[in-house]
Design an enzyme around this catalytic site. Structure first.
Site, PDB file in Angstrom:
ATOM      1  CG  HIS A   1      45.842  34.859  32.942  1.00 52.96           C
ATOM      2  ND1 HIS A   1      45.827  33.860  33.802  1.00 52.96           N
ATOM      3  CD2 HIS A   1      45.453  36.024  32.278  1.00 52.96           C
ATOM      4  CE1 HIS A   1      46.259  36.142  34.054  1.00 52.96           C
ATOM      5  NE2 HIS A   1      45.761  36.416  33.151  1.00 52.96           N
TER       6      HIS A   1
ATOM      7  CG  ASP B   1      39.960  30.932  32.524  1.00 49.18           C
ATOM      8  OD1 ASP B   1      39.419  32.254  32.930  1.00 49.18           O
ATOM      9  OD2 ASP B   1      41.747  31.084  32.940  1.00 49.18           O
TER      10      ASP B   1
ATOM     11  CD  GLN C   1      40.433  37.264  28.651  1.00 50.83           C
ATOM     12  OE1 GLN C   1      39.356  38.169  27.671  1.00 50.83           O
ATOM     13  NE2 GLN C   1      41.574  38.236  29.024  1.00 50.83           N
TER      14      GLN C   1
ATOM     15  CE  LYS D   1      40.116  39.065  32.288  1.00 44.09           C
ATOM     16  NZ  LYS D   1      41.307  40.280  32.571  1.00 44.09           N
TER      17      LYS D   1
ATOM     18  CB  CYS E   1      49.155  36.706  32.620  1.00 44.43           C
ATOM     19  SG  CYS E   1      49.333  38.695  33.060  1.00 44.43           S
TER      20      CYS E   1
HETATM   21  N1  ALA Z   1      43.720  38.369  32.093  1.00 45.38           N
HETATM   22  C1  ALA Z   1      44.274  39.729  31.765  1.00 45.38           C
HETATM   23  C2  ALA Z   1      44.826  39.838  30.493  1.00 45.38           C
HETATM   24  O1  ALA Z   1      44.809  39.170  30.194  1.00 45.38           O
HETATM   25  C3  ALA Z   1      44.804  40.586  32.355  1.00 45.38           C
HETATM   26  O2  ALA Z   1      44.948  40.969  30.174  1.00 45.38           O
END
Ligand code: ALA
Length: 411
Positions: free
Chosen positions: A128, A205, A208, A231, A369
């Site tokens: 990202h 990171d 996610q 998230k 992103c």
């Molecule tokens: N990092 C977030 C996305 O992947 C905003 O949508």
């Protein structure tokens, strides 16, 4: 006692999310954009409003009961986070604004003060922008080099290229635990062991990964782990940087201000010990309390159950989507989290997103992103459907039907 099966449990959990009763373009909302930001259960919203109604004061400062209560809630949240990611000590948990600030903190505190021109950071092409731009800025500031590990056509990291990327100048490996575009879960434990065999620290990171699966930072043995509350069903503007204590003690502060000091004069400043050294100024106290409430909500369900639920949704969605003529999935390697990117022959991703929106379905369409990854796949954009614990199979059916509608409209 009667046990409800898992599917029934997850269906009933939807009621905890008031916003899911709302409409989108006049239709019942189908929220498939949790990778951008997850919706919030009532428990999180209530914890934050209760704090403002009943316990609000600044922390670490007051000698009165309200401030003590606020401080206890804030510091208890540090313990909650520590338990959640299985850190060794709560002193290893620093509250930051989010994943982005956590990575900038490491780049500027550690990188800028300790590294030199020609030193190297290993990244991957699936990062990202939040795990690219902080290192790019450091490259501009002090002349470090960025080494980028490629991905295969199915969206897996090229581990051989990774093994060969280390040199005596490598200072850091900074990689995503799970891709926000491909969903790929990277083999971070093995990759950390490889980095450590070269005496190189690892920053993960986890933005996610943490919402979708159990994470144990001691088992992975990473040196840094960052994630965002929003998230993880928590509020925006707050996140976590985990760092091994011995590294933290050695790192210079990132920002200066109140609460991060021991003594101040115009000639000399000494800094607080522990995480407070990196938490300058009044923090987002309500955000931290909301994050703790989100984690406690998830712990009551169990992250393993969340993972299993989302894997079952993936097993349902992937064949259904693949069966649509002209649809190409981007990122098919396993294991993956509940994040599905795709493109359609002859229809721009933004047009698909618009049709889905009119059907009440929220997805993200764009570069997510992750522009270098888009370039790798020669795509301007993808459509991305991403799951949260509240999603159900009937919502995948609606997604498939709406994509078929888009096909009829545009072909
Ligand atoms: N990092 C977030 C996305 O992947 C905003 O949508």
């Amino acid at each position: 006692m009667m046990m409800l099966d898992k599917k029934t449990d997850f269906a009933s959990l939807r009621c905890d999310f008031p916003i899911l009763q709302e409409t989108n373009r006049g239709k019942p909302i189908i929220y498939l954009d949790s990778a951008a930001s997850a919706q919030k259960p009532r428990q999180v919203i209530t914890a934050m409003s209760d704090f403002y109604y009943q316990d609000y004061a600044n922390i670490h400062r007051g000698i009165y009961e309200l401030s003590e209560r606020a401080t206890a809630l804030y510091e208890n949240a540090r313990l909650v986070v520590k338990e959640f990611i299985h850190a060794k000590k709560s002193e290893e948990i620093i509250f930051v604004r989010g994943t982005t600030e956590g990575i900038n903190l490491i780049a500027q505190s550690l990188g800028r003060s300790r590294w030199q021109a020609g030193d190297e950071v290993i990244l991957t092409i699936m990062e990202h922008h939040s795990n690219i731009v902080p290192w790019y800025l450091l490259k501009e500031q002090i002349g470090i080099e960025l080494k980028v590990i490629p991905v295969t056509d199915d969206g897996a990291l090229d581990i051989e290229a990774y093994q060969n990327a280390f040199t005596p100048r490598t200072k850091m490996v900074a990689i995503t635990h799970a891709s926000n575009v491909l969903g790929t879960i990277n083999p971070v434990k093995e990759m950390t062991a490889i980095a450590h065999s070269h005496h190189v620290p690892v920053l993960l990171d986890g933005a996610q990964a943490v919402p979708h699966m159990p994470v144990n930072v001691q088992d992975i043995d990473c040196d840094f782990y960052v994630f965002s509350a929003h998230k993880l069903y928590g509020p925006t503007g707050i996140g976590v940087l985990y760092a091994k204590e011995e590294i933290l003690l050695d790192m210079p502060p990132y920002q200066g201000g109140g609460d991060m000091i021991e003594t101040v004069s115009f000639d000399h400043v000494t800094f607080a010990k522990g995480p407070q050294k990196f938490e300058a100024g009044t923090p987002d106290i309500a955000g931290v309390i909301g994050l703790a409430a989100a984690i406690q909500y998830l712990q009551a369900i169990s992250m393993q159950a969340v993972f299993d639920h989302e894997q079952a949704l993936l097993d349902y969605a992937l064949p259904a989507l693949s069966a649509i003529p002209g649809l190409r999935l981007i990122g098919t390697t396993i294991p993956k989290v509940g994040v599905i990117s795709f493109v359609m022959e002859n229809i721009h991703p933004h047009d698909i997103g618009t049709v889905l929106d009119h059907e009440g379905i929220a997805v993200r369409a764009g570069h997510h992103c992750a522009m270098p990854l888009m370039q790798r796949f020669h795509l301007p954009a993808t459509v991305r459907a991403s799951f949260g614990l509240y999603n159900q199979e009937n919502e995948i059916d609606a997604l498939v039907a709406a994509i078929q509608l888009a096909k009829r409209l545009f072909n």
